[in-house]
Write a protein that holds these residues in place. Structure first.
Motif, PDB file in Angstrom:
ATOM      1  N   LEU A  21      44.717  35.187  34.109  1.00 25.55           N
ATOM      2  CA  LEU A  21      44.175  36.547  34.107  1.00 25.55           C
ATOM      3  C   LEU A  21      44.125  37.123  32.698  1.00 25.55           C
ATOM      4  O   LEU A  21      43.144  37.777  32.320  1.00 25.55           O
ATOM      5  CB  LEU A  21      45.022  37.453  35.010  1.00 25.55           C
ATOM      6  N   ARG A  22      45.166  36.895  31.924  1.00 26.26           N
ATOM      7  CA  ARG A  22      45.193  37.434  30.564  1.00 26.26           C
ATOM      8  C   ARG A  22      44.075  36.824  29.708  1.00 26.26           C
ATOM      9  O   ARG A  22      43.416  37.530  28.947  1.00 26.26           O
ATOM     10  CB  ARG A  22      46.566  37.185  29.920  1.00 26.26           C
ATOM     11  N   VAL A  23      43.886  35.519  29.862  1.00 30.01           N
ATOM     12  CA  VAL A  23      42.841  34.870  29.066  1.00 30.01           C
ATOM     13  C   VAL A  23      41.456  35.285  29.567  1.00 30.01           C
ATOM     14  O   VAL A  23      40.553  35.554  28.767  1.00 30.01           O
ATOM     15  CB  VAL A  23      42.983  33.328  29.102  1.00 30.01           C
ATOM     16  N   LYS A  27      38.709  36.696  26.986  1.00 27.08           N
ATOM     17  CA  LYS A  27      37.586  35.853  26.598  1.00 27.08           C
ATOM     18  C   LYS A  27      36.414  35.876  27.574  1.00 27.08           C
ATOM     19  O   LYS A  27      35.311  35.424  27.244  1.00 27.08           O
ATOM     20  CB  LYS A  27      38.052  34.394  26.448  1.00 27.08           C
ATOM     21  N   GLY A  28      36.668  36.395  28.775  1.00 32.11           N
ATOM     22  CA  GLY A  28      35.632  36.338  29.797  1.00 32.11           C
ATOM     23  C   GLY A  28      35.804  35.087  30.647  1.00 32.11           C
ATOM     24  O   GLY A  28      36.342  34.065  30.192  1.00 32.11           O
ATOM     25  N   LEU A  29      35.328  35.176  31.867  1.00 28.87           N
ATOM     26  CA  LEU A  29      35.547  34.099  32.829  1.00 28.87           C
ATOM     27  C   LEU A  29      34.869  32.802  32.390  1.00 28.87           C
ATOM     28  O   LEU A  29      35.474  31.730  32.394  1.00 28.87           O
ATOM     29  CB  LEU A  29      35.013  34.540  34.197  1.00 28.87           C
ATOM     30  N   SER A  35      42.148  24.582  28.566  1.00 28.75           N
ATOM     31  CA  SER A  35      43.008  24.492  27.377  1.00 28.75           C
ATOM     32  C   SER A  35      43.533  25.863  26.969  1.00 28.75           C
ATOM     33  O   SER A  35      44.697  26.007  26.571  1.00 28.75           O
ATOM     34  CB  SER A  35      42.236  23.868  26.216  1.00 28.75           C
ATOM     35  N   ASP A  36      42.663  26.881  27.079  1.00 27.55           N
ATOM     36  CA  ASP A  36      43.092  28.249  26.770  1.00 27.55           C
ATOM     37  C   ASP A  36      44.232  28.676  27.687  1.00 27.55           C
ATOM     38  O   ASP A  36      45.217  29.288  27.259  1.00 27.55           O
ATOM     39  CB  ASP A  36      41.924  29.226  26.937  1.00 27.55           C
ATOM     40  N   ILE A  37      44.061  28.384  28.964  1.00 26.61           N
ATOM     41  CA  ILE A  37      45.049  28.805  29.964  1.00 26.61           C
ATOM     42  C   ILE A  37      46.357  28.038  29.779  1.00 26.61           C
ATOM     43  O   ILE A  37      47.452  28.607  29.893  1.00 26.61           O
ATOM     44  CB  ILE A  37      44.488  28.610  31.382  1.00 26.61           C
ATOM     45  N   ILE A  38      46.246  26.746  29.488  1.00 21.19           N
ATOM     46  CA  ILE A  38      47.448  25.932  29.247  1.00 21.19           C
ATOM     47  C   ILE A  38      48.227  26.502  28.066  1.00 21.19           C
ATOM     48  O   ILE A  38      49.458  26.662  28.131  1.00 21.19           O
ATOM     49  CB  ILE A  38      47.050  24.461  28.998  1.00 21.19           C
ATOM     50  N   LEU A  93      45.053  51.258  48.517  1.00 20.53           N
ATOM     51  CA  LEU A  93      44.532  49.903  48.586  1.00 20.53           C
ATOM     52  C   LEU A  93      44.261  49.349  47.195  1.00 20.53           C
ATOM     53  O   LEU A  93      44.542  48.187  46.908  1.00 20.53           O
ATOM     54  CB  LEU A  93      43.248  49.877  49.423  1.00 20.53           C
ATOM     55  N   LEU A  94      43.724  50.188  46.311  1.00 20.87           N
ATOM     56  CA  LEU A  94      43.319  49.734  44.985  1.00 20.87           C
ATOM     57  C   LEU A  94      44.408  49.875  43.931  1.00 20.87           C
ATOM     58  O   LEU A  94      44.349  49.217  42.889  1.00 20.87           O
ATOM     59  CB  LEU A  94      42.078  50.510  44.521  1.00 20.87           C
ATOM     60  N   SER A  95      45.406  50.721  44.199  1.00 22.76           N
ATOM     61  CA  SER A  95      46.382  51.032  43.159  1.00 22.76           C
ATOM     62  C   SER A  95      47.249  49.841  42.769  1.00 22.76           C
ATOM     63  O   SER A  95      47.747  49.773  41.647  1.00 22.76           O
ATOM     64  CB  SER A  95      47.281  52.198  43.608  1.00 22.76           C
ATOM     65  N   GLY A  96      47.439  48.912  43.669  1.00 19.48           N
ATOM     66  CA  GLY A  96      48.301  47.778  43.362  1.00 19.48           C
ATOM     67  C   GLY A  96      47.581  46.597  42.749  1.00 19.48           C
ATOM     68  O   GLY A  96      48.198  45.575  42.462  1.00 19.48           O
ATOM     69  N   VAL A  97      46.266  46.737  42.548  1.00 20.23           N
ATOM     70  CA  VAL A  97      45.518  45.643  41.924  1.00 20.23           C
ATOM     71  C   VAL A  97      45.936  45.540  40.462  1.00 20.23           C
ATOM     72  O   VAL A  97      46.022  46.540  39.755  1.00 20.23           O
ATOM     73  CB  VAL A  97      43.999  45.886  42.036  1.00 20.23           C
ATOM     74  N   ASP A  98      46.190  44.337  40.003  1.00 18.77           N
ATOM     75  CA  ASP A  98      46.632  44.109  38.622  1.00 18.77           C
ATOM     76  C   ASP A  98      45.659  44.768  37.651  1.00 18.77           C
ATOM     77  O   ASP A  98      44.454  44.486  37.681  1.00 18.77           O
ATOM     78  CB  ASP A  98      46.694  42.603  38.352  1.00 18.77           C
ATOM     79  N   PRO A  99      46.147  45.657  36.766  1.00 18.63           N
ATOM     80  CA  PRO A  99      45.248  46.356  35.826  1.00 18.63           C
ATOM     81  C   PRO A  99      44.407  45.424  34.970  1.00 18.63           C
ATOM     82  O   PRO A  99      43.309  45.791  34.557  1.00 18.63           O
ATOM     83  CB  PRO A  99      46.218  47.168  34.953  1.00 18.63           C
ATOM     84  N   VAL A 100      44.905  44.219  34.722  1.00 12.43           N
ATOM     85  CA  VAL A 100      44.147  43.295  33.878  1.00 12.43           C
ATOM     86  C   VAL A 100      42.814  42.926  34.523  1.00 12.43           C
ATOM     87  O   VAL A 100      41.856  42.547  33.852  1.00 12.43           O
ATOM     88  CB  VAL A 100      44.984  42.026  33.574  1.00 12.43           C
ATOM     89  N   LEU A 101      42.713  43.071  35.842  1.00 14.19           N
ATOM     90  CA  LEU A 101      41.463  42.759  36.523  1.00 14.19           C
ATOM     91  C   LEU A 101      40.350  43.738  36.178  1.00 14.19           C
ATOM     92  O   LEU A 101      39.168  43.410  36.260  1.00 14.19           O
ATOM     93  CB  LEU A 101      41.674  42.742  38.042  1.00 14.19           C
TER      94      LEU A 101
END
Length: 199
Positions: A21-23, A27-29, A35-38, A93-101
């Protein structure tokens, strides 16, 4: 070799999810590589691939975990007495969604992938169908609590659920696009639309 517990596997899987999620947010999906995620995770290549065969599998796992993790919220809302108003329910419903999303429009990127990727599209349909079903159950209880007979409450909930799902998606889109987006004003508008007599 000692057997790895399910709890340990779940913990490691979540660690990989968070690294991805952080990457994705930076960088975008599409630009992100395994390799970035690793590198972000601090794990070895072999360890990562023992959990996820490729980026596609990891992306779908992340998306499934995010949406699936919110389904229990709808169940809890439906069991609450008194039931929260629609805008309050949508906020919870939406408040617990990870802010990084939300950062960098990551959710929108996932939806974009679903428009061209059959596997992602199937996952999106399944997840959104589950959310819509949960919304329908909540709305049935809500309308019944407002005094509608059971059959009428169920029919109204079925009719309204796709639009309520769309309102949640609209909040995500607008919060991504507009820098001055005011979620409170948006949610007040939700109450006006869904429950004008008590808004």
């Amino acid at each position: 070799m000692p057997k790895v517990s399910e709890e340990h596997r779940a913990h490691v899987s979540e660690h990989i999810h968070q690294a991805a999620l952080r990457v994705f947010a930076r960088k975008g999906l599409r630009s992100t590589t395994m390799s970035d995620i690793i590198k972000e995770s601090g794990m070895s290549t072999g360890a990562i691939y023992s959990y996820f065969a490729n980026k596609e599998a990891l992306t779908m796992s992340v998306a499934s975990a995010v949406v699936g993790g919110r389904l229990h919220v709808l169940e809890e809302l439906t069991a609450t007495d008194p039931l929260p108003r629609p805008a309050v329910a949508l906020r919870q419903l939406l408040s617990g969604v990870d802010p990084v999303l939300f950062h960098g429009g990551l959710i929108l990127q996932v939806w974009s992938e679903a428009s061209t990727h059959p596997g992602m599209a199937a996952l999106a349909r399944d997840m959104l169908t589950q959310v819509r079903t949960g919304i329908t159950t909540y709305l049935t209880s809500f309308y019944a609590a407002q005094g509608l007979p059971a059959d009428a409450a169920a029919a109204r909930a079925v009719a309204a659920a796709p639009a309520v799902l769309g309102l949640g998606q609209g909040l995500i889109v607008q919060s991504t696009v507009f820098e001055d987006f005011d979620p409170d004003s948006y949610l007040r508008a939700v109450d006006v639309l869904l429950d004008p007599d008590h808004a």
